[in-house]
Scaffold this motif. Sequence first.
Motif, short mmCIF file in Angstrom:
data_model
loop_
_atom_site.label_atom_id
_atom_site.label_comp_id
_atom_site.label_asym_id
_atom_site.label_seq_id
_atom_site.Cartn_x
_atom_site.Cartn_y
_atom_site.Cartn_z
N PHE A 302 25.01 38.18 55.80
CA PHE A 302 26.17 38.21 54.90
C PHE A 302 26.75 36.81 54.74
N ASP A 303 26.93 36.09 55.84
CA ASP A 303 27.49 34.74 55.77
C ASP A 303 26.59 33.81 54.96
N GLN A 304 25.28 33.98 55.08
CA GLN A 304 24.35 33.13 54.33
C GLN A 304 24.40 33.43 52.83
N ILE A 305 24.59 34.70 52.48
CA ILE A 305 24.72 35.07 51.06
C ILE A 305 25.95 34.39 50.45
N ILE A 306 27.07 34.44 51.17
CA ILE A 306 28.29 33.79 50.67
C ILE A 306 28.10 32.28 50.61
N GLU A 307 27.45 31.70 51.61
CA GLU A 307 27.23 30.26 51.63
C GLU A 307 26.31 29.82 50.50
N MET A 308 25.27 30.60 50.21
CA MET A 308 24.37 30.28 49.09
C MET A 308 25.15 30.33 47.77
N THR A 309 26.02 31.32 47.63
CA THR A 309 26.86 31.42 46.43
C THR A 309 27.75 30.19 46.29
N ARG A 310 28.39 29.81 47.39
CA ARG A 310 29.28 28.66 47.38
C ARG A 310 28.53 27.38 47.00
N SER A 311 27.37 27.17 47.62
CA SER A 311 26.61 25.94 47.39
C SER A 311 26.13 25.83 45.95
N ALA A 312 25.62 26.93 45.40
CA ALA A 312 25.11 26.90 44.03
C ALA A 312 26.23 26.66 43.02
N CYS A 313 27.39 27.30 43.22
CA CYS A 313 28.52 27.08 42.32
C CYS A 313 29.04 25.65 42.41
N LEU A 314 29.07 25.11 43.62
CA LEU A 314 29.50 23.73 43.81
C LEU A 314 28.57 22.76 43.11
N ALA A 315 27.27 23.02 43.19
CA ALA A 315 26.29 22.16 42.51
C ALA A 315 26.53 22.14 41.01
N ALA A 316 26.77 23.30 40.42
CA ALA A 316 27.00 23.37 38.97
C ALA A 316 28.27 22.62 38.59
N LYS A 317 29.35 22.82 39.34
CA LYS A 317 30.62 22.16 39.03
C LYS A 317 30.51 20.64 39.17
N ARG A 318 29.80 20.19 40.18
CA ARG A 318 29.67 18.74 40.36
C ARG A 318 28.76 18.12 39.31
N ALA A 319 27.77 18.89 38.85
CA ALA A 319 26.84 18.36 37.84
C ALA A 319 27.53 18.21 36.49
N PHE A 320 28.42 19.16 36.16
CA PHE A 320 29.15 19.07 34.89
C PHE A 320 30.45 19.85 35.05
N GLN A 321 31.53 19.15 35.21
CA GLN A 321 32.79 19.74 35.64
C GLN A 321 33.35 20.74 34.64
N ARG A 322 33.10 20.52 33.35
CA ARG A 322 33.74 21.37 32.34
C ARG A 322 32.97 22.66 32.06
N CYS A 323 31.85 22.88 32.70
CA CYS A 323 31.06 24.08 32.42
C CYS A 323 31.72 25.31 33.04
N LEU A 324 31.47 26.46 32.44
CA LEU A 324 31.98 27.73 32.94
C LEU A 324 30.96 28.28 33.93
N VAL A 325 31.38 28.49 35.16
CA VAL A 325 30.49 28.93 36.23
C VAL A 325 30.77 30.41 36.53
N LEU A 326 29.75 31.23 36.37
CA LEU A 326 29.89 32.67 36.58
C LEU A 326 29.03 33.14 37.74
N VAL A 327 29.56 34.10 38.47
CA VAL A 327 28.83 34.79 39.55
C VAL A 327 28.54 36.20 39.05
N GLU A 328 27.27 36.52 38.90
CA GLU A 328 26.89 37.79 38.28
C GLU A 328 26.55 38.83 39.34
N LEU A 329 27.09 40.03 39.13
CA LEU A 329 26.78 41.17 40.00
C LEU A 329 25.88 42.14 39.25
N THR A 330 24.77 42.49 39.86
CA THR A 330 23.90 43.53 39.32
C THR A 330 24.17 44.81 40.09
#
Length: 498
Positions: A302-330
Amino acid sequence: MIRFKIYDQGKEVADMPLNGSYLFAQDEIPVRGRLEFADGELLGIRHSDSAIGLASLWNVPEFGKVFLQTTRLPERDKAYNLNVEIARGRLLRLNQKREEWGMVDLQLTEEHHKLIDGAMDNFVLALCNAEKPGQAALYADRSLKLAMDAGEAMAAAHAEMFLARRSSTQGFGRHSFGCCFNPSRIKDKEYLKLIKSNFHFVTIPVSWRQIQPEEQRQDFELLDECVEWLSHNRIAIKVGPLISFSPNMVPDWLYIWENDFEQLREMAYEYVTSVVERYGNKVQAWDVVSGLNADNCFRFSFDQIIEMTRSACLAAKRAFQRCLVLVELTEPWGEYYAVNQRTVPPMIYADMVVQSGVNFDGYGLKIRFGRGGAGMWSRDLLELSGLLDRFAAFGKQVHLSGVQVPSRPDPRDNVGKIGDPGFWHEPWSEEIQARWLDSVYRIALSKPYVETVTWQDFADCEDGILMSGGLVNSDLTPKAVYETFGGLKKNLVKPTKK
């Protein structure tokens, strides 16, 4: 263990299909257990004496075959009457939503009260005939039918009230209505013409496997072509999912590192960074992670799932700050958790992403019915509206990122693994598909936190999740749903002032 007797038209039955059925505990979280028939009874077996409920596909005559659930029930020696308990569960849901929506000035009509009173009266008669279980089941079935009609009527009335309020204040932007773009048709001029004339916002589906088939090689050729055409035609673009740990989305070479989470996280970070940096301001939004609640081929904790989510969102925000970052639930109802507890229940995942301080802008939700697996069993409108209401508490935008039902029953069975998907009011057809789209879009867009609704496929696709789930046929001839979609968009989207 919990036991049920089941009745069909007042007569006891000895069996029923259990595709997708599961037991659930507190907060409607599915739990691991076993369901089986023995001696004419449905047995729900789990190693706990706490109260549990049953969720299952249930045929409601003159309404449809939809997923319903009982209330949580304690163990007892005598078998429960499942017909009565399904009706009880729906009446509880109905009264909860009536009280909740009544607090926001929803005025029920005489017809609403008539349906609700009829459902309650028949349920009382079912309880009074508890010693005659066949008769009790008949009354419970009548109660359930009236409760289902009342629930959908309430959901529609609530949607119309809030849709009118939202339209009167701001209306809806051109980007509220989207669809998924099929990259394989980038050379199809007629397809491109229809996309351009119908949409100001599309999603380009991608996968890590597709973009980085080999560890040291990235292939952007097809994505480049799609982004360039859409950008040139001033169509807003969303791309994703960038990260998904569904087996068919993960590159084969990544399995070399399946036991090294730190290395996987770093590779995911670098991959997300490279893709987002490449497209900069040409792409307005990203489904950065998708399905981490349900798909976990590397058996993350569970902790790794949350950490992977955090890391991926951080990468997107740092790469381009103005982009809209979404977390999708299936699979947002979470049926998968009953059989795979290496996953995370959807609402727990959604809550922990917020509580853990992940830097993201909103949730994406996939709502797809019409195939008997992967969370696509049919559900009614009250259940759908209630699911969306639960996301209001998180204070984030919601984007319905993959909405779809078929225009005919899907003939595929995936080698026997796919069961009955159920249906809404009538078996799936072009007319039912169009009615469903109109109802669901109105409910979704009435919620002030729902920003966009994206139909999954513009055109039918033989190898799609749903073969006949498009707004148009594979040859691009329109379906009834295409006209319904166009009319709804024209009615809700205010013209841009020049």
